[in-house]
Design a protein around this motif. Structure first.
Motif, mmCIF file in Angstrom:
data_model
loop_
_atom_site.group_PDB
_atom_site.id
_atom_site.type_symbol
_atom_site.label_atom_id
_atom_site.label_comp_id
_atom_site.label_asym_id
_atom_site.label_seq_id
_atom_site.Cartn_x
_atom_site.Cartn_y
_atom_site.Cartn_z
ATOM 1 N N ARG A 73 -11.505 1.182 -9.594
ATOM 2 C CA ARG A 73 -10.466 1.857 -8.655
ATOM 3 C C ARG A 73 -11.083 3.364 -8.543
ATOM 4 O O ARG A 73 -10.379 4.119 -7.588
ATOM 5 C CB ARG A 73 -9.088 1.921 -9.292
ATOM 6 N N GLY A 97 -4.126 -5.312 -12.859
ATOM 7 C CA GLY A 97 -4.556 -3.800 -12.212
ATOM 8 C C GLY A 97 -4.801 -3.865 -10.938
ATOM 9 O O GLY A 97 -5.177 -2.901 -10.373
ATOM 10 N N ASP A 99 -4.113 -4.948 -6.595
ATOM 11 C CA ASP A 99 -2.948 -4.904 -5.741
ATOM 12 C C ASP A 99 -2.520 -6.343 -5.511
ATOM 13 O O ASP A 99 -1.214 -6.269 -4.760
ATOM 14 C CB ASP A 99 -3.288 -3.970 -4.370
ATOM 15 N N ALA A 183 1.263 -0.685 -18.525
ATOM 16 C CA ALA A 183 0.801 0.493 -17.678
ATOM 17 C C ALA A 183 0.055 -0.049 -16.466
ATOM 18 O O ALA A 183 0.251 0.411 -15.385
ATOM 19 C CB ALA A 183 -0.206 1.050 -18.647
ATOM 20 N N SER A 186 2.955 -1.474 -13.908
ATOM 21 C CA SER A 186 3.679 -0.097 -13.384
ATOM 22 C C SER A 186 2.946 0.646 -12.514
ATOM 23 O O SER A 186 3.375 1.045 -11.600
ATOM 24 C CB SER A 186 4.209 0.487 -14.578
ATOM 25 N N ARG A 187 1.585 0.754 -12.676
ATOM 26 C CA ARG A 187 0.780 1.462 -11.792
ATOM 27 C C ARG A 187 0.328 0.941 -10.517
ATOM 28 O O ARG A 187 0.074 1.451 -9.648
ATOM 29 C CB ARG A 187 -0.448 2.050 -12.398
ATOM 30 N N TYR A 188 0.150 -0.467 -10.701
ATOM 31 C CA TYR A 188 -0.404 -1.225 -9.703
ATOM 32 C C TYR A 188 0.298 -2.536 -9.096
ATOM 33 O O TYR A 188 0.992 -2.229 -8.078
ATOM 34 C CB TYR A 188 -2.146 -1.650 -9.846
ATOM 35 N N ARG A 191 4.117 -1.922 -8.921
ATOM 36 C CA ARG A 191 4.382 -0.528 -8.765
ATOM 37 C C ARG A 191 5.629 -0.350 -7.571
ATOM 38 O O ARG A 191 6.394 0.619 -7.808
ATOM 39 C CB ARG A 191 3.420 0.514 -8.162
#
Length: 255
Positions: A73, A97, A99, A183, A186-188, A191
């Motif tokens: 990333r 992780g 999209d 983590a 939630s980030r990717y 999200r």
């Protein structure tokens, strides 16, 4: 399939996806040895809009997937994982992780159950949940026994072999896998659906008893993951690449 054919398929895959395609295809446990060659490839590509990782792996170390995602990333705006056949355990963590994950009719993800090296047999990697299930089994055997003293005497040789320090490390690995999964989701991957993060994390880290349980694309979608269903020419190219790399590995073993 020779090298020129593989390159031609990779180029066509990149055209169909509008991406730069990287490949990780291995039957060895995924670990940090991937990071330096991956970084070298990414430096050669430079920053680009989309990177696709064609991923075939049965899993590996608990920390490596997070490092892979963070590294890739650094070099792209959009990141997707293409799973032609198998991306299990730690490899499934890489998917969290992304999209989106590109899957075909035989593609499989799996439960998030990291592997650790056996303390004695160094070439053997053990799913950390196997240790937890062993402890649960021993506890149930003692509690459910009509004569607990006899049960304890029978199981004592097994209990004495369990190193508390190792058990602690295994428990940390389980907690780390949950932390990483949450983590990354939630980030990717989730999200846009934060309410699903803890639910999906719990299912993937605790909801399956088999390390090899196959999570196909329909089940992955039902869990809430962003799945792009490959078909037509796109899937044909992905599958031909899988067969080409599998053939390459088989030839290497024969030699």
């Amino acid at each position: 399939m020779d090298a020129e054919e593989r390159i031609a398929y990779l180029e066509r895959l990149g055209e169909l996806r509008g991406s730069k395609v990287l490949v990780y295809f291995s039957y060895r446990p995924l670990d940090d040895t991937i990071l330096v060659p991956l970084y070298k490839q990414l430096k050669e590509i430079g920053h680009t809009k989309r990177i696709d990782l064609l991923l075939h792996s049965y899993g590996g170390a608990v920390d490596t997937p997070f490092k892979i995602v963070m590294l890739i990333r650094e070099f792209c705006d959009e990141f997707s994982v293409i799973v032609p056949f198998v991306a299990k355990s730690a490899a499934s963590m890489v998917v969290l992780g992304a999209d989106e994950v590109v899957m075909g009719p035989v593609s499989e993800l799996g439960p998030i159950d990291p592997l650790v090296k056996h303390p004695v047999y160094k070439d053997l990697w053990v799913p950390v949940q196997a240790v937890q299930h062993c402890l649960d089994y021993l506890q149930r055997s003692i509690v459910d026994s009509p004569d607990q003293d006899v049960a304890i005497s029978i199981l004592s040789p097994v209990l004495n072999k369990l190193d508390p320090w190792l058990i602690g490390d295994y428990e940390k690995a389980l907690k780390a896998s949950r932390q990483y999964a949450e983590a990354l989701l939630s980030r990717y991957m989730l999200r846009d659906n934060p309410e699903l993060v803890q639910v999906v994390t719990k299912v993937l880290t605790e909801g399956y008893f088999s390390h090899g349980y196959p999570i196909g694309r329909q089940e992955a979608k039902q869990l809430g993951l962003k799945v792009f269903e490959a078909d037509g020419e796109l899937w044909d190219v992905i599958w031909e690449l899988y067969l080409g790399y599998e053939e390459l590995f088989l030839v290497g073993e024969e030699e």
